[in-house]
Design a protein around this motif. Structure first.
Motif, PDB file in Angstrom:
ATOM      1  N   PRO A 134       0.841  -1.187   0.000  1.00  0.00           N
ATOM      2  CA  PRO A 134       0.000   0.000   0.000  1.00  0.00           C
ATOM      3  C   PRO A 134       0.879   1.241   0.000  1.00  0.00           C
ATOM      4  CG  PRO A 134       0.026  -1.010   2.177  1.00  0.00           C
ATOM      5  CD  PRO A 134       0.856  -1.883   1.288  1.00  0.00           C
ATOM      6  N   PRO A 135       0.523   2.265  -0.785  1.00  0.00           N
ATOM      7  CA  PRO A 135       1.331   3.482  -0.784  1.00  0.00           C
ATOM      8  C   PRO A 135       1.248   4.192   0.563  1.00  0.00           C
ATOM      9  CG  PRO A 135      -0.685   3.786  -2.053  1.00  0.00           C
ATOM     10  CD  PRO A 135      -0.628   2.343  -1.682  1.00  0.00           C
ATOM     11  N   ASP A 136       2.282   4.960   0.865  1.00  0.00           N
ATOM     12  CA  ASP A 136       2.286   5.784   2.077  1.00  0.00           C
ATOM     13  C   ASP A 136       1.486   7.049   1.779  1.00  0.00           C
ATOM     14  OD1 ASP A 136       2.757   7.515   4.126  1.00  0.00           O
ATOM     15  OD2 ASP A 136       4.931   7.592   3.875  1.00  0.00           O
ATOM     16  N   LEU A 137       0.294   7.148   2.351  1.00  0.00           N
ATOM     17  CA  LEU A 137      -0.620   8.241   2.000  1.00  0.00           C
ATOM     18  C   LEU A 137      -0.835   9.218   3.148  1.00  0.00           C
ATOM     19  CD1 LEU A 137      -3.248   6.060   0.097  1.00  0.00           C
ATOM     20  CD2 LEU A 137      -1.504   7.544  -0.908  1.00  0.00           C
ATOM     21  N   ARG A 138       0.126   9.280   4.080  1.00  0.00           N
ATOM     22  CA  ARG A 138      -0.047  10.127   5.270  1.00  0.00           C
ATOM     23  C   ARG A 138      -0.461  11.555   4.951  1.00  0.00           C
ATOM     24  NH1 ARG A 138       5.635   9.528   8.072  1.00  0.00           N
ATOM     25  NH2 ARG A 138       6.092   8.682   6.017  1.00  0.00           N
ATOM     26  N   ARG A 139       0.085  12.103   3.844  1.00  0.00           N
ATOM     27  CA  ARG A 139      -0.144  13.519   3.536  1.00  0.00           C
ATOM     28  C   ARG A 139      -1.197  13.706   2.463  1.00  0.00           C
ATOM     29  NH1 ARG A 139       2.453  15.572   7.878  1.00  0.00           N
ATOM     30  NH2 ARG A 139       4.502  14.604   8.091  1.00  0.00           N
ATOM     31  N   GLN A 140      -1.828  12.612   2.026  1.00  0.00           N
ATOM     32  CA  GLN A 140      -2.549  12.697   0.766  1.00  0.00           C
ATOM     33  C   GLN A 140      -4.035  12.385   0.851  1.00  0.00           C
ATOM     34  OE1 GLN A 140       0.523  10.204  -0.923  1.00  0.00           O
ATOM     35  NE2 GLN A 140       1.021  11.800  -2.413  1.00  0.00           N
ATOM     36  N   ALA A 141      -4.797  13.106   0.032  1.00  0.00           N
ATOM     37  CA  ALA A 141      -6.141  12.679  -0.334  1.00  0.00           C
ATOM     38  C   ALA A 141      -6.018  11.879  -1.621  1.00  0.00           C
ATOM     39  CB  ALA A 141      -7.042  13.887  -0.544  1.00  0.00           C
ATOM     40  N   VAL A 142      -6.924  10.915  -1.823  1.00  0.00           N
ATOM     41  CA  VAL A 142      -6.862  10.065  -3.011  1.00  0.00           C
ATOM     42  C   VAL A 142      -8.037  10.392  -3.925  1.00  0.00           C
ATOM     43  CG1 VAL A 142      -7.024   7.692  -3.859  1.00  0.00           C
ATOM     44  CG2 VAL A 142      -5.613   8.228  -1.850  1.00  0.00           C
ATOM     45  N   VAL A 143      -7.724  10.731  -5.181  1.00  0.00           N
ATOM     46  CA  VAL A 143      -8.750  10.975  -6.188  1.00  0.00           C
ATOM     47  C   VAL A 143      -8.605   9.908  -7.267  1.00  0.00           C
ATOM     48  CG1 VAL A 143      -9.588  12.564  -7.969  1.00  0.00           C
ATOM     49  CG2 VAL A 143      -8.846  13.459  -5.739  1.00  0.00           C
ATOM     50  N   ALA A 144      -9.688   9.173  -7.525  1.00  0.00           N
ATOM     51  CA  ALA A 144      -9.677   8.125  -8.545  1.00  0.00           C
ATOM     52  C   ALA A 144     -10.573   8.546  -9.702  1.00  0.00           C
ATOM     53  CB  ALA A 144     -10.179   6.810  -7.956  1.00  0.00           C
ATOM     54  N   VAL A 145     -10.121   8.284 -10.939  1.00  0.00           N
ATOM     55  CA  VAL A 145     -10.905   8.632 -12.121  1.00  0.00           C
ATOM     56  C   VAL A 145     -11.117   7.362 -12.940  1.00  0.00           C
ATOM     57  CG1 VAL A 145     -11.125  10.198 -14.088  1.00  0.00           C
ATOM     58  CG2 VAL A 145      -9.667  10.846 -12.145  1.00  0.00           C
ATOM     59  N   SER A 146     -12.380   7.000 -13.170  1.00  0.00           N
ATOM     60  CA  SER A 146     -12.695   5.819 -13.979  1.00  0.00           C
ATOM     61  C   SER A 146     -14.124   5.963 -14.464  1.00  0.00           C
ATOM     62  CB  SER A 146     -12.545   4.539 -13.149  1.00  0.00           C
ATOM     63  OG  SER A 146     -13.083   3.429 -13.847  1.00  0.00           O
ATOM     64  N   GLN A 147     -14.309   6.078 -15.788  1.00  0.00           N
ATOM     65  CA  GLN A 147     -15.676   6.294 -16.276  1.00  0.00           C
ATOM     66  C   GLN A 147     -16.572   5.121 -15.898  1.00  0.00           C
ATOM     67  OE1 GLN A 147     -17.204   4.513 -18.877  1.00  0.00           O
ATOM     68  NE2 GLN A 147     -15.416   3.342 -19.566  1.00  0.00           N
ATOM     69  N   SER A 148     -16.049   3.908 -16.002  1.00  0.00           N
ATOM     70  CA  SER A 148     -16.877   2.741 -15.680  1.00  0.00           C
ATOM     71  C   SER A 148     -16.945   2.495 -14.178  1.00  0.00           C
ATOM     72  CB  SER A 148     -16.310   1.492 -16.355  1.00  0.00           C
ATOM     73  OG  SER A 148     -15.110   1.081 -15.710  1.00  0.00           O
ATOM     74  N   GLY A 149     -15.911   2.938 -13.457  1.00  0.00           N
ATOM     75  CA  GLY A 149     -15.844   2.641 -12.026  1.00  0.00           C
ATOM     76  C   GLY A 149     -15.561   1.181 -11.740  1.00  0.00           C
ATOM     77  N   ARG A 150     -15.071   0.454 -12.745  1.00  0.00           N
ATOM     78  CA  ARG A 150     -14.918  -0.993 -12.594  1.00  0.00           C
ATOM     79  C   ARG A 150     -13.499  -1.501 -12.831  1.00  0.00           C
ATOM     80  NH1 ARG A 150     -20.121  -2.656 -12.164  1.00  0.00           N
ATOM     81  NH2 ARG A 150     -21.507  -0.993 -12.819  1.00  0.00           N
ATOM     82  N   SER A 151     -12.509  -0.609 -12.949  1.00  0.00           N
ATOM     83  CA  SER A 151     -11.138  -1.093 -13.114  1.00  0.00           C
ATOM     84  C   SER A 151     -10.658  -1.614 -11.763  1.00  0.00           C
ATOM     85  CB  SER A 151     -10.222   0.041 -13.581  1.00  0.00           C
ATOM     86  OG  SER A 151     -10.589   0.459 -14.873  1.00  0.00           O
ATOM     87  N   PRO A 152     -10.408  -2.935 -11.665  1.00  0.00           N
ATOM     88  CA  PRO A 152     -10.138  -3.508 -10.340  1.00  0.00           C
ATOM     89  C   PRO A 152      -8.944  -2.877  -9.633  1.00  0.00           C
ATOM     90  CG  PRO A 152     -10.609  -5.240 -11.921  1.00  0.00           C
ATOM     91  CD  PRO A 152     -10.500  -3.968 -12.709  1.00  0.00           C
ATOM     92  N   ASP A 153      -7.886  -2.523 -10.389  1.00  0.00           N
ATOM     93  CA  ASP A 153      -6.728  -1.994  -9.662  1.00  0.00           C
ATOM     94  C   ASP A 153      -6.974  -0.574  -9.165  1.00  0.00           C
ATOM     95  OD1 ASP A 153      -6.590  -1.141 -12.268  1.00  0.00           O
ATOM     96  OD2 ASP A 153      -4.520  -1.773 -12.602  1.00  0.00           O
TER      97      ASP A 153
END
Lengths: 332, 332
Positions: free
Chosen positions: B83-102
């Motif tokens: 898992p990435p070290d996300l201490r300082r981060q908000a995570v934004v995900a972009v996927s039109q289908s919303g179904r890309s497993p990774d």
């Protein structure tokens, strides 16, 4: 007559051995520098082949050292005049020539902002080396061929040593195996002739790799493209199969980078569909020397170097001066 | 008969207007979420066309909002189990289908680590939307063509609104100009016929863009490649001129993305050398509508969409089902 390219490919094991002898004893100092001034992440800046080397660290350092890596977008600094927010970051720049102006600009901005900076370069007298606090000299000797080979593998190695410095305590012993593995790779020409014969009929191709070896796919594509004129596009298997695979067929070979490491399974998953579309498939790095998977990119690029060199020969290219290219990326 | 592709290209202005009406009033809430739990950077995760949209934010958010953006390498999570070290981060995900497993996996890991997550997707009932704290629904309506068009431009717009939320206080008024500009772009077919004629003779090409419009070069290359079978490689001018330019010549056209914004000068700097090598040159986005440069990628992609569509028609491709492609990237 021996070309510079051939000589430089052959020199890679010796360059690696010298670099490791010099660099491994400095691991504690490198660690102290990269974690100074509160740095807990790395901002990595590079261009061209060095940018491909940086892709390796983008996977390696999170996987082996738990460090978040951000690949720089140098034009932020040079086109838009916006210095990146580097509060949490040390800056590592990779440039064999040390003369790419936008890479130098990012390091100068980081230094002016009081952040720790480190340059990986083959020229310790370059502007990049002068701008950085700490210099890792690749010591690869002059690279006279326009196509980077020994500076690419030595950049990978330097980044692997920095990974040890950043927290991969167990990595040092594995690194000692690299020179012998490289020696086996540069003399192991199995498959080169067949691969070159496949590509000789093609004016375009795709190269597929993932994870640690996405770097290898990019660098293989770059070597073949710049040395032979065959246009090779690098892809991760996910992105290739989602759309661009429509352009793959009997006249578009696929080079699959498949050393023994965890990401290779999903590269091989693409093979049946590529074959169904009639694409000639070349497997690169499969019979690699006995290195742990995390170091596989250092040797997995060698079959691509040998392929590019042989294909260029078959096409009558002057491999030391292909396509009127210059050695330094002078883009601002 | 009207194809889905044509209809979806034409729908882009209306989709943009609806999205802005819905999203701009939420800017304060979006800001609160993206800066919650100490987040001061953004970790951005995407695949395919959505990854090209993410490239826009990689430049836009630092330039307009001073925020450091790290593009995710999803296989860190799914291949290497790190898992990435996300201490300082908000995570934004972009996927039109919303179904890309990774992509979903990265958001789930971030949520489990207690970090703020936000999904930009065209399916608010998708696994990605379920995994994220906050969902930005593109509301583009079903996209039936395999080639993403309206979900690409609406993803760019959503990311531009998030840029306003992250600190670009002045951006809202400019955003209101986008629907009219898109309406002009989708009906302005000047040059499409000529560009398609140039590409019709080519089985390979390069696309060149920089900075904010490196995204446009990547997305133009993807549209032409997946819709027409011509293999198009995207490059920044620096990286192209340093080596791969050796593969450019009379049979390899160059598509230059040149809207009116600061990075365009260095794209045009490459033009004389490309012409010297005999490459047919096509300029895209030059006569764009009156939008400020930072929004130019939203309209500069449209000439590439029209070119890909027209070229596919000329080649007799079924544009809604080119090359047996599936819509969702199912790579793990």
């Amino acid at each position: 007559m021996t070309t510079h390219l051939e000589r430089e490919i052959r020199e890679q094991p010796d360059v690696a051995a010298r670099l490791l002898d010099r660099l491994l004893p400095q691991v504690a100092d490198l660690r102290a520098h990269l974690t100074s001034r509160g740095a807990e992440q790395v901002y990595l800046v590079a261009r061209g082949s060095s940018d491909n080397a940086a892709r390796y660290a983008q996977y390696l350092w999170p996987v082996r050292a738990g460090v978040t890596v951000t690949l720089a977008t140098p034009s932020l600094a040079t086109v838009y005049g916006v210095p990146p927010d580097l509060r949490r970051q040390a800056v590592v720049a990779v440039s064999q020539s040390g003369r790419s102006p936008d890479v130098v600009a990012v390091v100068e901005q980081a230094r002016d902002a009081g952040r720790p900076t480190l340059a990986v370069t083959n020229d310790p007298a370059s502007p990049l080396a002068e701008a950085a606090d700490v210099v890792v000299d690749l010591g690869a000797g002059a690279e006279r061929s326009v196509a980077a080979t020994k500076t690419y593998t030595s950049s990978l190695l330097a980044l692997a040593v920095l990974g040890v410095a950043l927290g991969d305590a167990a990595g040092g012993d594995d690194l000692r195996k690299v020179p012998d593995a490289l020696a086996a790779a540069v003399t192991g020409t199995t498959g080169t002739e067949e691969s070159a014969a496949v590509l000789q009929r093609a004016d375009r191709a795709v190269a597929v790799g993932r994870g640690l070896n996405l770097a290898t796919a990019h660098e293989t594509a770059l070597k073949v493209t710049e040395l032979t004129g065959t246009l090779v596009v690098p892809w991760s298997p996910a992105d290739l199969m989602h759309g661009p695979v429509a352009a793959v067929g009997p006249h578009v070979p696929a080079l699959l980078v498949v050393p023994d490491e965890p990401a290779t399974a999903s590269v091989l998953d693409a093979e049946p569909e590529l074959r169904r579309r009639g694409a000639p498939v070349v497997l690169l790095g499969r019979d690699g020397p006995e290195l742990p998977g995390w170091l596989s990119p250092v040797t997995a690029i060698v079959p691509g170097q040998l392929l590019a060199w042989r294909l260029a020969e078959l096409r009558g290219v002057d491999v030391d001066h292909p396509g009127d290219l210059s050695k330094v990326t002078l883009t601002r």
